[in-house]
Design a protein around this motif. Structure first.
Motif, PDB file in Angstrom:
ATOM      1  N   GLU A  59      53.813 -25.660 -24.120  1.00  0.00           N
ATOM      2  CA  GLU A  59      53.149 -26.155 -25.326  1.00  0.00           C
ATOM      3  C   GLU A  59      51.702 -25.686 -25.337  1.00  0.00           C
ATOM      4  O   GLU A  59      51.013 -25.749 -24.321  1.00  0.00           O
ATOM      5  CB  GLU A  59      53.191 -27.675 -25.370  1.00  0.00           C
ATOM      6  N   ALA A  60      51.268 -25.209 -26.489  1.00  0.00           N
ATOM      7  CA  ALA A  60      49.879 -24.792 -26.673  1.00  0.00           C
ATOM      8  C   ALA A  60      49.264 -25.633 -27.785  1.00  0.00           C
ATOM      9  O   ALA A  60      49.938 -26.007 -28.743  1.00  0.00           O
ATOM     10  CB  ALA A  60      49.809 -23.313 -27.029  1.00  0.00           C
ATOM     11  N   ASN A  61      47.967 -25.927 -27.648  1.00  0.00           N
ATOM     12  CA  ASN A  61      47.229 -26.728 -28.629  1.00  0.00           C
ATOM     13  C   ASN A  61      45.908 -26.054 -28.928  1.00  0.00           C
ATOM     14  O   ASN A  61      45.326 -25.412 -28.047  1.00  0.00           O
ATOM     15  CB  ASN A  61      46.946 -28.124 -28.068  1.00  0.00           C
ATOM     16  N   ALA A  62      45.421 -26.249 -30.155  1.00  0.00           N
ATOM     17  CA  ALA A  62      44.118 -25.692 -30.506  1.00  0.00           C
ATOM     18  C   ALA A  62      43.525 -26.469 -31.686  1.00  0.00           C
ATOM     19  O   ALA A  62      44.249 -27.035 -32.502  1.00  0.00           O
ATOM     20  CB  ALA A  62      44.231 -24.211 -30.865  1.00  0.00           C
ATOM     21  N   SER A  63      42.202 -26.476 -31.729  1.00  0.00           N
ATOM     22  CA  SER A  63      41.477 -27.040 -32.869  1.00  0.00           C
ATOM     23  C   SER A  63      40.137 -26.336 -32.959  1.00  0.00           C
ATOM     24  O   SER A  63      39.654 -25.767 -31.984  1.00  0.00           O
ATOM     25  CB  SER A  63      41.280 -28.555 -32.715  1.00  0.00           C
ATOM     26  N   LEU A  64      39.571 -26.346 -34.146  1.00  0.00           N
ATOM     27  CA  LEU A  64      38.236 -25.795 -34.316  1.00  0.00           C
ATOM     28  C   LEU A  64      37.434 -26.645 -35.261  1.00  0.00           C
ATOM     29  O   LEU A  64      37.980 -27.388 -36.061  1.00  0.00           O
ATOM     30  CB  LEU A  64      38.246 -24.343 -34.799  1.00  0.00           C
ATOM     31  N   LEU A 132      39.377 -29.150 -37.676  1.00  0.00           N
ATOM     32  CA  LEU A 132      40.703 -28.753 -38.141  1.00  0.00           C
ATOM     33  C   LEU A 132      41.647 -28.583 -36.955  1.00  0.00           C
ATOM     34  O   LEU A 132      41.372 -27.813 -36.031  1.00  0.00           O
ATOM     35  CB  LEU A 132      40.610 -27.433 -38.917  1.00  0.00           C
ATOM     36  N   ASP A 133      42.768 -29.291 -36.994  1.00  0.00           N
ATOM     37  CA  ASP A 133      43.794 -29.133 -35.970  1.00  0.00           C
ATOM     38  C   ASP A 133      44.688 -27.963 -36.356  1.00  0.00           C
ATOM     39  O   ASP A 133      44.985 -27.746 -37.534  1.00  0.00           O
ATOM     40  CB  ASP A 133      44.644 -30.401 -35.856  1.00  0.00           C
ATOM     41  N   LEU A 134      45.122 -27.224 -35.338  1.00  0.00           N
ATOM     42  CA  LEU A 134      45.993 -26.073 -35.557  1.00  0.00           C
ATOM     43  C   LEU A 134      47.326 -26.300 -34.864  1.00  0.00           C
ATOM     44  O   LEU A 134      47.392 -26.961 -33.829  1.00  0.00           O
ATOM     45  CB  LEU A 134      45.370 -24.800 -34.982  1.00  0.00           C
ATOM     46  N   ILE A 135      48.376 -25.728 -35.429  1.00  0.00           N
ATOM     47  CA  ILE A 135      49.627 -25.596 -34.699  1.00  0.00           C
ATOM     48  C   ILE A 135      49.679 -24.133 -34.275  1.00  0.00           C
ATOM     49  O   ILE A 135      49.341 -23.240 -35.063  1.00  0.00           O
ATOM     50  CB  ILE A 135      50.860 -26.005 -35.533  1.00  0.00           C
ATOM     51  N   VAL A 136      50.023 -23.884 -33.025  1.00  0.00           N
ATOM     52  CA  VAL A 136      50.010 -22.514 -32.481  1.00  0.00           C
ATOM     53  C   VAL A 136      51.295 -22.275 -31.698  1.00  0.00           C
ATOM     54  O   VAL A 136      51.944 -23.216 -31.247  1.00  0.00           O
ATOM     55  CB  VAL A 136      48.776 -22.280 -31.586  1.00  0.00           C
ATOM     56  N   SER A 137      51.643 -20.992 -31.540  1.00  0.00           N
ATOM     57  CA  SER A 137      52.849 -20.696 -30.765  1.00  0.00           C
ATOM     58  C   SER A 137      52.539 -20.549 -29.283  1.00  0.00           C
ATOM     59  O   SER A 137      53.247 -21.098 -28.443  1.00  0.00           O
ATOM     60  CB  SER A 137      53.539 -19.432 -31.285  1.00  0.00           C
ATOM     61  N   HIS A 138      51.473 -19.797 -28.960  1.00  0.00           N
ATOM     62  CA  HIS A 138      51.120 -19.580 -27.561  1.00  0.00           C
ATOM     63  C   HIS A 138      49.717 -19.002 -27.450  1.00  0.00           C
ATOM     64  O   HIS A 138      49.129 -18.599 -28.459  1.00  0.00           O
ATOM     65  CB  HIS A 138      52.142 -18.674 -26.862  1.00  0.00           C
ATOM     66  N   ILE A 139      49.212 -18.964 -26.229  1.00  0.00           N
ATOM     67  CA  ILE A 139      47.884 -18.426 -25.969  1.00  0.00           C
ATOM     68  C   ILE A 139      48.010 -17.282 -24.971  1.00  0.00           C
ATOM     69  O   ILE A 139      48.694 -17.415 -23.950  1.00  0.00           O
ATOM     70  CB  ILE A 139      46.940 -19.509 -25.395  1.00  0.00           C
ATOM     71  N   GLU A 140      47.371 -16.170 -25.292  1.00  0.00           N
ATOM     72  CA  GLU A 140      47.298 -15.040 -24.373  1.00  0.00           C
ATOM     73  C   GLU A 140      45.933 -15.128 -23.697  1.00  0.00           C
ATOM     74  O   GLU A 140      44.900 -14.982 -24.346  1.00  0.00           O
ATOM     75  CB  GLU A 140      47.458 -13.721 -25.103  1.00  0.00           C
ATOM     76  N   TRP A 141      45.935 -15.383 -22.405  1.00  0.00           N
ATOM     77  CA  TRP A 141      44.707 -15.535 -21.625  1.00  0.00           C
ATOM     78  C   TRP A 141      44.289 -14.180 -21.077  1.00  0.00           C
ATOM     79  O   TRP A 141      44.446 -13.914 -19.896  1.00  0.00           O
ATOM     80  CB  TRP A 141      44.907 -16.537 -20.495  1.00  0.00           C
ATOM     81  N   ASN A 142      43.800 -13.301 -21.938  1.00  0.00           N
ATOM     82  CA  ASN A 142      43.333 -11.959 -21.587  1.00  0.00           C
ATOM     83  C   ASN A 142      44.508 -11.085 -21.235  1.00  0.00           C
ATOM     84  O   ASN A 142      44.609 -10.412 -20.281  1.00  0.00           O
ATOM     85  CB  ASN A 142      42.294 -11.996 -20.464  1.00  0.00           C
TER      86      ASN A 142
END
Length: 142
Positions: A59-64, A132-142
């Motif tokens: 699970e990935a989460n993000a907000s800005l 703003l909350d985001l729904i995301v699929s995944h995070i690429e860490w570099n």
């Protein structure tokens, strides 16, 4: 290995971060938060120690947090009657200089969509920030 010199004891800070989404560098951003996790669980058999480990859902989460003028600009670019939540999926790229290196590190938050659109203002505010909350699929860490 070549290293950039430290200036006032700092190698990078908020001022060295660049956030890019919806085809432009966003300057009216005051905060970005992102994380990912995966369910991991010890499985037990004979004895009191785990005999193997199971892995589950990722699970990935993000907000800005953006200044209101950035949010209004995004809304103005949408067809009439569309909401922030109607913006098609987009990627958010965050770039910065990693400690101990002279290379730019880029994290990419993939397939973002806005989940919320809100405004909170109070007497005495000198700026309007929109979280703003985001729904995301995944995070690429570099």
């Amino acid at each position: 290995m070549s290293q950039l010199p430290l200036i006032n004891g700092q190698r990078h800070s908020w001022s060295s971060i660049e956030v890019n989404f919806l085809d432009r560098i966003v300057t009216g951003i005051t905060s970005i938060n992102y994380d990912d996790s995966e369910v991991k669980e010890n499985h037990y058999g004979a004895g009191n120690m785990p005999v193997h480990r199971g892995r589950g859902r990722y699970e990935a989460n993000a907000s800005l947090t953006l200044y209101n003028y950035e949010v209004e600009a995004i809304q103005a670019s949408l067809p009439r009657g569309k909401r922030m939540q109607d913006v098609p999926p987009f990627d958010v790229k965050i770039s910065f200089l990693e400690d101990g290196s002279n290379e730019i590190v880029t994290h990419v938050i993939r397939n973002c969509e806005f989940k919320t659109n809100n405004r909170n203002m109070s007497q005495g505010d000198t700026k309007i920030e929109v979280s703003l909350d985001l729904i995301v699929s995944h995070i690429e860490w570099n």
